[in-house]
Design an enzyme around this catalytic site. Structure first.
Site, mmCIF file in Angstrom:
data_model
loop_
_atom_site.group_PDB
_atom_site.id
_atom_site.type_symbol
_atom_site.label_atom_id
_atom_site.label_comp_id
_atom_site.label_asym_id
_atom_site.label_seq_id
_atom_site.Cartn_x
_atom_site.Cartn_y
_atom_site.Cartn_z
ATOM 1 C CG ASP A 160 -1.871 -1.137 1.298
ATOM 2 O OD1 ASP A 160 -1.750 -2.066 0.473
ATOM 3 O OD2 ASP A 160 -2.736 -1.122 2.188
ATOM 4 C CD GLU A 391 -0.503 -5.978 8.873
ATOM 5 O OE1 GLU A 391 -0.660 -5.346 9.959
ATOM 6 O OE2 GLU A 391 -1.026 -5.627 7.810
HETATM 7 C C1 DGY Z 1 -5.832 -1.514 4.436
HETATM 8 O O1 DGY Z 1 -6.950 -1.248 4.839
HETATM 9 O O2 DGY Z 1 -4.788 -1.053 4.908
HETATM 10 C C2 DGY Z 1 -5.690 -2.476 3.361
HETATM 11 O O3 DGY Z 1 -4.365 -2.824 3.130
HETATM 12 C C3 DGY Z 1 -6.303 -1.994 2.083
HETATM 13 O O4 DGY Z 1 -6.468 -3.114 1.329
#
Ligand code: DGY
Length: 429
Positions: A160, A391
């Site tokens: 992201d 994560e």
């Molecule tokens: C988030 O909400 O951070 C997700 O990675 C978007 O897919």
């Protein structure tokens, strides 16, 4: 049963929401595309039937045009933003409006290779859906058949907030009438480990554009606020297409072979577009301006996973891998630690991720870089043994970051320890 193996299985079971698995409680309360793919691989080691259920649930949300969306919303959870109303895709079940790295065919091929007649039958059942997904990726994300797969949102890369996207994100104009919204992610996780507010405004600007054009891919590709090429999606699509080809041959799906070969040949040839001579490696590139990103990421190093490059390009990528792995004892970081933009704790701007390490290991093994592959494998297992199933992790000291009790980290741990898992289950663990 070894403590961590038991813990990994329990985490995945705890994240089971009845037919699908959430990445982790609260932070990500829905079904995510590539999370579910990797999680299915982990589940397969202790419950084959349930692993296929995970895959079928994801495929159940496939759009008519073949897209498998990045999030499937089976309920409305006020703890997550942006939820179904913001995406407004008008689909059943409600989903987000773009995809995520297409890992599914590779995962299914891996399962079929390890599995039995049952897995083969399931693979035959889902094969047409995988074909439709790859056909969609090729048509919607490369409408001019250039061999370069685009992404229309940084979220489509799954990475992201990687600095790779800063070039494209800089050019996004946030409209004055952008709806006001409240982020939820930073109430679950330290904001230093998440994307910034400036980035979020741009993420939501792209969603607004998609929603307002009814998620019309032609319009989004031609005029959307963001269009970049991602070595991650490019190489994962290429590898998944190669795996789909091997699977078609194995399953006797002869009529699919030529079409898949077309994707493989085109995307393999197109990969050179991502070669940044100055860096001596594969980098993300803005498709509107042609500008390159300027660092090696864990996605760049998936060139081995995709099996691309001339002998000189491969040698240069191998040298980058060695240099970066010398600086990180926990596998491949999401951004080059020697680059000034490196941030060891901020999501995709530095941390290491078990799922990326997993693909890196496969690529290095296939490329004959056995010493590097063994190192990343050992480092990933040790990391999770010592720090648990976070994560993502800080590449300097291995600190677990982001969400905890994370399904895909647990799943990768099970796959990397598959012999021990099988032995332990056989012993009645
Ligand atoms: C988030 O909400 O951070 C997700 O990675 C978007 O897919």
């Amino acid at each position: 049963m070894a403590k961590r193996i038991e813990e990994a299985i329990n985490i995945i079971k705890m994240n089971d929401r009845g037919g699908y698995t959430v990445p982790t409680n609260r932070l990500y309360p829905y079904q995510w595309n590539w999370d579910s793919g990797f999680t299915a691989l982990g589940i397969w080691h202790f419950n084959k039937w349930r692993a296929w259920l995970e895959i079928m649930a994801l495929l159940d949300a496939q759009w008519q045009d073949g897209m498998i969306p990045h999030i499937v919303f089976r309920h409305n959870d006020p703890d997550y933003f942006p939820g179904p109303a913001i995406w407004d895709t008008n689909t059943e079940p409600p989903t987000s409006g773009h995809s995520q790295p297409p890992v599914l065919a590779s995962i299914i091929w891996r399962i079929v290779q390890m599995g039995t007649e049952y897995d083969k039958r399931k693979a035959i059942e889902v094969f047409p859906k995988l074909m439709a997904y790859h056909r969609w990726f090729s048509a919607a994300r490369d409408p001019k058949n250039s061999g370069v797969i685009s992404i229309i949102h940084p979220w489509e890369s799954g990475r992201d907030n990687c600095p790779d996207w800063d070039i494209g994100m800089r050019n996004i104009v946030v409209p004055d009438n952008l709806e006001s919204y409240a982020r939820r992610d930073t109430s679950h996780v330290d904001s230093d480990q998440r994307p910034t507010q400036e980035q979020y405004d741009r993420f939501i600007t792209i969603v607004k554009f998609g929603r307002e054009c009814g998620w019309d891919n032609q319009t989004i590709h031609a005029e959307g606020p963001f269009l970049m090429a991602d070595p991650g999606v490019q190489f994962i699509f290429l590898r998944a297409s190669r795996d789909l080809l091997a699977m078609a041959q194995h399953l006797g799906m002869d009529m699919a072979v030529d079409e898949i070969r077309g994707w493989v040949d085109r995307v393999e040839a197109g990969s050179d577009f991502l070669w940044n001579e100055e860096v001596g490696g594969y980098c993300a590139r803005d498709l509107r301006t042609g500008q390159f990103s300027d660092a090696i990421t864990n996605a760049s190093t998936l060139s081995f996973f995709a099996d691309v490059g001339s002998p000189e390009q491969r040698a240069s990528m191998a040298a980058h891998c060695r240099r970066i792995l010398d600086a990180s004892s926990f596998g491949m970081p999401s951004w080059d630690p020697d680059h000034p933009a490196f941030e060891s704790q901020r999501y995709w701007r530095g941390p290491v991720w078990a799922i990326m390490n997993h693909m890196v290991i496969s690529g290095l093994e296939d490329a004959g870089l056995a010493d590097l592959a063994a190192r990343v494998r050992r480092d990933t297992i040790n990391l999770i043994d010592e720090r648990g199933m976070a994560e993502y992790f800080d590449p300097r000291d291995g600190d677990g970051l982001g969400g905890m009790d994370f399904s895909w980290t647990a799943a990768i741990y099970l796959d990397l320890n598959k012999t021990e898992v099988a032995a332990s289950l056989a012993a009645g663990g």
